[in-house]
Design a protein around this motif. Structure first.
Motif, PDB file in Angstrom:
ATOM      1  N   UNK A   1       0.822  -1.220   0.000  1.00  0.00           N
ATOM      2  CA  UNK A   1       0.000   0.000   0.000  1.00  0.00           C
ATOM      3  C   UNK A   1       0.848   1.258   0.000  1.00  0.00           C
ATOM      4  N   UNK A   2       1.994   1.196   0.633  1.00  0.00           N
ATOM      5  CA  UNK A   2       2.739   2.426   0.884  1.00  0.00           C
ATOM      6  C   UNK A   2       4.116   2.486   0.228  1.00  0.00           C
TER       7      UNK A   2
ATOM      8  N   UNK B   1      16.827   4.913   8.089  1.00  0.00           N
ATOM      9  CA  UNK B   1      16.799   3.734   8.941  1.00  0.00           C
ATOM     10  C   UNK B   1      17.451   2.559   8.227  1.00  0.00           C
ATOM     11  N   UNK B   2      17.189   2.443   6.934  1.00  0.00           N
ATOM     12  CA  UNK B   2      17.796   1.370   6.150  1.00  0.00           C
ATOM     13  C   UNK B   2      19.318   1.528   6.103  1.00  0.00           C
TER      14      UNK B   2
ATOM     15  N   UNK C   1      11.600   2.764  -2.050  1.00  0.00           N
ATOM     16  CA  UNK C   1      11.536   2.177  -0.705  1.00  0.00           C
ATOM     17  C   UNK C   1      12.495   1.007  -0.571  1.00  0.00           C
ATOM     18  N   UNK C   2      13.077   0.834   0.613  1.00  0.00           N
ATOM     19  CA  UNK C   2      13.877  -0.377   0.857  1.00  0.00           C
ATOM     20  C   UNK C   2      13.022  -1.618   0.678  1.00  0.00           C
TER      21      UNK C   2
ATOM     22  N   UNK D   1       4.726   3.697   8.033  1.00  0.00           N
ATOM     23  CA  UNK D   1       5.515   3.085   6.967  1.00  0.00           C
ATOM     24  C   UNK D   1       6.695   3.969   6.578  1.00  0.00           C
ATOM     25  N   UNK D   2       6.458   5.271   6.501  1.00  0.00           N
ATOM     26  CA  UNK D   2       7.530   6.189   6.098  1.00  0.00           C
ATOM     27  C   UNK D   2       8.713   6.113   7.053  1.00  0.00           C
ATOM     28  N   UNK D   3       8.423   5.840   8.326  1.00  0.00           N
ATOM     29  CA  UNK D   3       9.505   5.733   9.305  1.00  0.00           C
ATOM     30  C   UNK D   3      10.090   4.331   9.313  1.00  0.00           C
ATOM     31  N   UNK D   4       9.234   3.305   9.292  1.00  0.00           N
ATOM     32  CA  UNK D   4       9.745   1.932   9.320  1.00  0.00           C
ATOM     33  C   UNK D   4      10.631   1.652   8.111  1.00  0.00           C
ATOM     34  N   UNK D   5      10.255   2.189   6.964  1.00  0.00           N
ATOM     35  CA  UNK D   5      11.034   1.969   5.741  1.00  0.00           C
ATOM     36  C   UNK D   5      11.695   3.265   5.266  1.00  0.00           C
ATOM     37  N   UNK D   6      12.154   4.029   6.230  1.00  0.00           N
ATOM     38  CA  UNK D   6      12.885   5.266   5.988  1.00  0.00           C
ATOM     39  C   UNK D   6      14.250   4.913   5.405  1.00  0.00           C
ATOM     40  N   UNK D   7      14.676   5.638   4.409  1.00  0.00           N
ATOM     41  CA  UNK D   7      15.994   5.387   3.820  1.00  0.00           C
ATOM     42  C   UNK D   7      17.097   5.540   4.859  1.00  0.00           C
TER      43      UNK D   7
END
Length: 678
Positions: A330-331, A404-405, A336-337, A396-402
């Motif tokens: 969805x996001x 964070x990756x 995205x990573x 989602x933007x934070x969990x799969x933040x570049x």
């Protein structure tokens, strides 16, 4: 030399971080501004000391601080490209650093550097986040604090949030801090003491507000049949379920587990709002980065049988993975990573407790601690309003933040046994202790099983905290005792992957002097004991569906016919054949069974110290203190064998290089031709 400013900052940070009411583990950051002499110009330079990326306030040291020049940090305001290019600003912080060393600047650096105050605290207290996640949090903040604390709507952490907080402070000179919607709190002060006092004032005032104004039963009534089980039943059920749940949570990659049955957790699992609140997920970025957006909740009562729960878990896990994939789809954008895994990090079982998972024990334990924080937040928000976490798209933007990756990619390659749990019998001394130490050094979690619990606990403590090793009592001749040891492993780490049959003793007598009691004792401990341990290991490993390794520490005597040794050697031969039999039987489950045949391991050996050494020395006609040297001289390599050499062989068999080897016996005897396997 640590300056007074830095010393005060560290002391304040440690005090705040030591109390879980103030902030969660590794959550939040603190800062101080001050002047030092620039070694280049010889003139004064304004600096910012701020907790860097990672680390924990409670244990923060000077090496965990990032040090930046304030003039250069303020200069970034003029080149800030806006929220659409927010991530570029973290890299820009590197150009503001003063000197070498220190921690990498975190995403919250701007919050500390741009706010016009000498000292700033940003914390994640449960009470503050409860206000921050309440549906009418802005009005409640006003009601709770008046104009002393200002509401700031949710904004993803970054440079713009720093600008927002700086503007709020300037516009509200009477304010001591702010509530950050969906996130936490920030406070400021002219001195370290004032800043800390203001942080605590915000936290304690929010706690009191929730306690006095809040509803008595914010999670609703206790649902019939969902009350906590009595402790003994609860733990027995948890031990039975843990390997199954761990196996499901490790579908994408191996995970270590942690079990929690605190009153906070059990109460939440018994209430009528469990399902709807759990489905909303956590809110604070620190929370869901470790717990994922939502947990897996078993929708069965406390009275459900283990078999019923296992069957339902399989269905719920499949649904969870589908839902998580859909969340990602969805996001996700082309930039995205990649999806990092669709398994749950938190599994809630009513009446039993919470199972949390991570790449290692500390990560698993901390994930559980964060979900307890989330429960407290939900309780507080529901007590005074309605829990309303940030939008799923923001999560989602934070969990799969570049960013964070990139942080994950910078982490060092894990050691060979990270994510694996080992149980070693007879591990309080000698060969077993050496194997346990080697496995722990290679990243495994270790269960030190020994007949002597005090010695087991002492050996475990030598390896590190309970995140690394735990001691358990284990009489391998007793089936119930063996099961209890494996249950302890399940409750401590989620299950077991590596089992070493090492417990043993020895009696050296001629046939005529060997009693029936001697024979029975040796066969009970060595043959029956290994059988019971392997049987329980196979049960747990089969339930996990993750494969595994079973090792037997047999002996040269299992294949070599020596004098005055009939009972011991016969029992060792029994162990040796168990290796072959179980390798043939358990291979279909991905369980490998191998053996090691040591010889002459005198130094550090509990067996030799217990009388075996004196007996064998008498047989060979040498002083007991020279027995190791005697054994060495009769080998092909003329080298003494030590416990560490056996541990090296154990690691070679389980460390990942011999993945297609089972049914093998490895001699560790410096070369005894008569014991060559044929």
């Amino acid at each position: 030399m640590t300056s007074e400013t830095v010393a005060a900052l560290l002391a304040r940070s440690n005090r705040l971080g030591a109390d879980p009411r103030n902030t969660n583990y590794a959550g939040g950051n603190t800062s101080a501004k001050g002047t030092e002499i620039d070694p280049v110009t010889g003139g004064p330079v304004e600096l910012l000391w701020v907790k860097g990326s990672g680390g924990d306030l409670g244990t923060l040291k000077e090496s965990g601080l990032a040090v930046l020049r304030l003039d250069r940090l303020h200069g970034l305001v003029d080149v800030y490209p806006g929220v659409e290019r927010e991530d570029e600003m973290v890299a820009a912080f590197d150009y503001c650093l003063h000197g070498r060393g220190g921690a990498a600047p975190s995403i919250d650096t701007a919050m500390h550097g741009l706010v016009d105050a000498a000292h700033v605290d940003h914390l994640h207290p449960d009470s503050g986040i409860a206000l921050a996640t309440a549906a009418d949090g802005e009005a409640l903040t006003k009601e709770c604090f008046g104009d002393k604390v200002v509401w700031i709507p949710w904004r993803r952490p970054g440079f713009q949030l720093g600008l927002d907080i700086a503007a709020v402070k300037e516009a509200h000179p009477q304010a001591i801090g702010c509530i950050l919607g969906g996130h936490g709190i920030t406070a400021w002060g002219a001195t370290a003491e004032e800043c800390e006092a203001r942080s605590l004032e915000i936290i304690r005032t929010a706690e009191k507000f929730i306690a006095t104004r809040g509803a008595a039963e914010p999670f609703g009534a206790v649902v019939d049949g969902f009350s906590p089980l009595p402790e003994n039943q609860r733990h027995a059920k948890a031990a039975a379920l843990a390997p199954v749940i761990r196996g499901l949570a490790s579908t994408d990659k191996p995970q270590v587990g942690h079990y929690t049955d605190s009153d906070v957790v059990l109460d939440f699992l018994s209430r009528e709002k469990l399902a709807p609140l759990a489905a909303l997920g956590t809110s604070c970025p620190d929370h869901f980065l470790r717990t994922k957006v939502r947990p897996l909740v078993v929708d069965l009562p406390s009275t459900a049988s283990v078999e019923e729960i296992v069957a339902r878990l399989s269905e719920l896990h499949a649904e969870y993975r589908e839902e998580y994939q859909a969340y990602y789809d969805r996001h996700a954008t082309p930039d995205s990573p990649a999806l990092r895994g669709a398994d749950p990090a938190i599994v809630l079982v009513p009446g039993v407790g919470m199972f949390s998972f991570g790449a290692n024990k500390q990560t698993a334990r901390v994930a559980g601690e964060f979900y307890v924080n989330a429960i407290n937040v939900m309780r507080g928000a529901e007590a005074i309003s309605t829990y309303a976490p940030i939008a799923e798209s923001e999560k989602f933007r934070i969990e799969y933040w570049a960013l964070e990756e990139a942080k994950l990619q910078r982490m060092p390659k894990p050691k060979a046994l990270v994510g694996r749990v080992a149980l070693v019998t007879g591990a309080a001394s000698g060969i077993g202790k050496a194997i346990a130490a080697r496995f722990a050094a290679e990243g495994a979690c270790v269960v030190i099983a020994d007949l002597d619990l005090e010695k087991a606990n002492a050996a475990a403590a030598e390896l590190g905290s309970s995140d690394v090793a735990v001691g358990v009592a284990a009489n391998v001749t007793d089936a119930a005792g063996v099961k209890a040891a494996f249950d302890a492993a399940a409750l401590a780490f989620g299950g077991v992957d590596l089992v070493v049959n090492n417990a043993g003793l020895s009696i050296s007598k001629p046939l005529a002097d060997t009693t029936e009691a001697d024979w029975d004792l040796l066969h009970d401990v060595l043959a029956k004991g290994s059988f019971l341990v392997s049987k329980e290991a196979a049960r747990v490993m089969t339930a996990q569906k993750m494969g595994g390794d079973i090792l037997y520490i047999s002996s040269k005597n299992s294949v070599f016919a020596g004098p005055n040794n009939v009972a011991y050697s016969a029992a060792k031969a029994d162990q040796a054949h168990q290796v072959r039999l179980l390798a043939a039987e358990l291979g279909e489950h991905g369980i490998r069974v191998n053996g090691i045949n040591p010889d002459g391991v005198v130094r550090g050996s509990g067996i030799f110290a217990g009388g075996w050494g004196a007996s064998r020395a008498a047989v060979y006609g040498v002083p007991e203190e020279d027995l190791g040297k005697f054994y060495a001289q009769r080998t092909l390599l003329k080298r003494e064998v030590l416990p560490d050499h056996v541990a090296n062989a154990a690691f070679a068999l389980v460390g990942g290089e011999l993945t297609h080897t089972t049914g093998l016996h490895v001699p560790v005897d410096a070369g005894v031709a008569a014991a060559f396997l044929r």
